[in-house]
Design an enzyme around this catalytic site. Structure first.
Site, short mmCIF file in Angstrom:
data_model
loop_
_atom_site.label_atom_id
_atom_site.label_comp_id
_atom_site.label_asym_id
_atom_site.label_seq_id
_atom_site.Cartn_x
_atom_site.Cartn_y
_atom_site.Cartn_z
N GLY A 34 0.83 -1.20 0.00
CA GLY A 34 0.00 0.00 0.00
C GLY A 34 0.86 1.24 0.00
O GLY A 34 2.04 1.18 0.33
N ARG A 43 -6.72 11.78 3.89
CA ARG A 43 -6.91 10.38 4.26
C ARG A 43 -7.77 9.68 3.19
O ARG A 43 -7.50 8.57 2.78
CB ARG A 43 -7.61 10.34 5.62
CG ARG A 43 -7.73 8.98 6.24
CD ARG A 43 -8.78 8.97 7.33
NE ARG A 43 -10.06 9.45 6.86
CZ ARG A 43 -10.95 8.70 6.20
NH1 ARG A 43 -10.72 7.43 5.97
NH2 ARG A 43 -12.09 9.22 5.78
N ASP A 78 -10.23 -2.75 7.37
CA ASP A 78 -11.63 -3.17 7.21
C ASP A 78 -12.22 -2.68 5.89
O ASP A 78 -12.93 -3.42 5.20
CB ASP A 78 -12.48 -2.63 8.38
CG ASP A 78 -11.94 -3.12 9.71
OD1 ASP A 78 -12.04 -4.32 9.98
OD2 ASP A 78 -11.38 -2.30 10.47
N ASP A 103 -5.07 -6.05 17.98
CA ASP A 103 -5.66 -5.25 19.07
C ASP A 103 -6.07 -6.17 20.23
O ASP A 103 -5.91 -5.81 21.40
CB ASP A 103 -6.89 -4.50 18.57
CG ASP A 103 -6.61 -3.80 17.26
OD1 ASP A 103 -6.56 -2.57 17.22
OD2 ASP A 103 -6.41 -4.52 16.25
N ARG A 106 -3.05 -6.96 22.10
CA ARG A 106 -2.64 -5.81 22.93
C ARG A 106 -3.50 -5.75 24.20
O ARG A 106 -3.01 -5.45 25.28
CB ARG A 106 -2.79 -4.51 22.13
CG ARG A 106 -1.70 -4.36 21.08
CD ARG A 106 -1.96 -3.18 20.15
NE ARG A 106 -0.84 -2.98 19.24
CZ ARG A 106 -0.95 -2.46 18.03
NH1 ARG A 106 -2.13 -2.09 17.56
NH2 ARG A 106 0.12 -2.32 17.26
N HIS A 130 -10.70 -2.02 13.10
CA HIS A 130 -9.30 -1.95 13.53
C HIS A 130 -8.95 -0.47 13.46
O HIS A 130 -8.50 0.03 12.42
CB HIS A 130 -8.42 -2.79 12.59
CG HIS A 130 -6.94 -2.58 12.80
ND1 HIS A 130 -6.30 -2.86 13.97
CD2 HIS A 130 -5.98 -2.10 11.96
CE1 HIS A 130 -5.01 -2.58 13.85
NE2 HIS A 130 -4.81 -2.11 12.64
N1 LIG Z 1 -3.89 -4.61 10.05
C1 LIG Z 1 -2.92 -4.46 10.96
O1 LIG Z 1 -3.05 -4.92 12.10
C2 LIG Z 1 -1.67 -3.74 10.54
C3 LIG Z 1 -0.58 -3.63 11.41
C4 LIG Z 1 0.60 -3.01 10.96
C5 LIG Z 1 0.64 -2.46 9.67
N2 LIG Z 1 -0.47 -2.55 8.88
C6 LIG Z 1 -0.50 -2.01 7.53
O2 LIG Z 1 0.26 -2.84 6.68
C7 LIG Z 1 0.68 -2.07 5.56
C8 LIG Z 1 2.16 -2.29 5.35
O3 LIG Z 1 2.90 -1.72 6.43
P1 LIG Z 1 4.44 -1.46 6.26
O4 LIG Z 1 4.93 -0.88 7.55
O5 LIG Z 1 5.10 -2.69 5.70
O6 LIG Z 1 4.40 -0.30 5.14
P2 LIG Z 1 5.48 0.02 4.04
O7 LIG Z 1 5.10 1.37 3.48
O8 LIG Z 1 6.85 -0.17 4.60
O9 LIG Z 1 5.25 -1.10 2.94
C9 LIG Z 1 4.28 -1.02 1.94
C10 LIG Z 1 4.89 -1.59 0.67
O10 LIG Z 1 3.89 -1.68 -0.33
C11 LIG Z 1 4.58 -1.47 -1.55
N3 LIG Z 1 3.62 -1.17 -2.64
C12 LIG Z 1 2.95 -0.03 -2.87
N4 LIG Z 1 2.18 -0.18 -3.97
C13 LIG Z 1 2.36 -1.43 -4.43
C14 LIG Z 1 1.84 -2.17 -5.53
N5 LIG Z 1 0.96 -1.62 -6.37
N6 LIG Z 1 2.24 -3.43 -5.69
C15 LIG Z 1 3.13 -3.99 -4.83
N7 LIG Z 1 3.66 -3.35 -3.78
C16 LIG Z 1 3.29 -2.08 -3.59
C17 LIG Z 1 5.51 -0.32 -1.24
O11 LIG Z 1 6.55 -0.25 -2.19
C18 LIG Z 1 6.04 -0.73 0.14
O12 LIG Z 1 7.19 -1.52 0.03
C19 LIG Z 1 0.32 -0.61 5.87
O13 LIG Z 1 -0.89 -0.29 5.21
C20 LIG Z 1 0.11 -0.62 7.38
O14 LIG Z 1 -0.78 0.39 7.81
C21 LIG Z 1 -1.60 -3.20 9.28
#
Ligand SMILES: NC(=O)c1ccc[n+]([C@@H]2O[C@H](COP(=O)([O-])OP(=O)(O)OC[C@H]3O[C@@H](n4cnc5c(N)ncnc54)[C@H](O)[C@@H]3O)[C@@H](O)[C@H]2O)c1
Length: 272
Positions: A34, A43, A78, A103, A106, A130
């Protein structure tokens, strides 16, 4: 390389960078990709951008396999799980999000510290979004099968008054604190995913608070949010309909409304 250098210390496993073709015979595909919020970007713009990214990734994956279970992690998890469920059109339960598994962990950690017990002996759930509107199911919180109130009484701790608000705040704000302190959360979320993948791959049928479509349950609108659910090889096997307090149902509805509004905003862009 960094992970491979640690293989001497763990059971045999192959760690490698891959591409979409590696999804062909995958049992599970986890989507964490992402975009990050760019300066000046709202946002909503970010959510819409991530919805488009997720749809693009799903097209690549689904062109290679429709057998894999798909686990969404990218935030807002979500809303993006809803987008993914709709876009993939797979059988019910085969696309779900990591939701409030982290969560709930936690919360268990916070309670375990408060009552000085092993977090694995605490059963307590965070449900809903979440995010900021998530809620704690206090009516079902237990330590070793004992209600918190009875636990307090049995150990001579008259606290029955657990500071619920403080614990809720600690759980809700944890991600902000970790991100503020070190940029991102990595370890606990990875352990949470390891747990989700273990129950999927080994058909363990664990109950975890994952994000899945809940339309109709408790009169909720058509959204994905977290409730305790049985997870097995095919994904979400069933969502448990616990006997909740009226206040908890109200909280769940509020959380669902927050998510419904976010989904409507994304759908207005044609992204869902
Ligand atoms: N649901 C949860 O409990 C939870 C917990 C922690 C993090 N997250 C989420 O997980 C996601 C990843 O976190 P992170 O710290 O690794 O972020 P990050 O920004 O380090 O990694 C995201 C990666 O996605 C890649 N990306 C972007 N567009 C892409 C595409 N079209 N195809 C392939 N790859 C692509 C980016 O290059 C980057 O490497 C974030 O959205 C974060 O908010 C969710």
């Amino acid at each position: 390389m960094d992970m491979n250098h640690g293989l001497f210390f763990v059971p045999p496993v192959v760690v490698q960078a891959g591409g979409y073709d590696d999804c062909r015979d995958a049992a599970v595909v986890v989507i964490t990709a992402g975009a990050k919020q760019a300066p000046g970007q709202t946002r909503l713009e970010l959510v819409r951008r991530n919805a488009r990214i997720i749809r693009g990734i799903l097209d690549e994956v689904l062109a290679r396999t429709r057998e894999a279970v798909i686990v969404m992690v990218t935030n807002p998890v979500d809303v993006l799980t809803h987008v993914a469920v709709r876009h993939a059109g797979l059988a019910s339960g085969r696309v779900f999000g990591s939701g409030t598994v982290l969560d709930s962990a936690r919360l268990r950690f916070a309670l375990s510290r408060r009552f000085v017990v092993d977090p694995r002996s605490v059963h307590a759930y965070v449900v809903g979004e979440h995010g900021d509107s998530e809620i704690v199911l206090w009516s079902h919180a237990q330590i070793g099968g004992t209600s918190l109130k009875a636990f307090c009484a049995s150990c001579g701790d008259p606290l029955a008054a657990v500071d619920r608000e403080a614990i809720e705040k600690e759980v809700r704000d944890s991600a902000y604190h970790v991100i503020e302190s070190k940029g991102a959360t990595y370890y606990a979320v990875s352990l949470a995913l390891e747990r989700i993948l273990a129950t999927l791959l080994r058909d363990e049928r664990s109950v975890l608070t994952v994000s899945a479509p809940v339309g109709g349950l408790y009169g909720l609108p058509d959204v994905c949010l977290s409730l305790p659910a049985v997870i097995g090889r095919g994904g979400v096997d069933r969502i448990l309909k616990a006997d909740l307090d009226p206040g908890e149902i109200e909280g769940l509805r509020r959380s669902a409304d927050v998510l419904r509004r976010a989904i409507d905003e994304v759908e207005a862009d044609g992204s869902a």
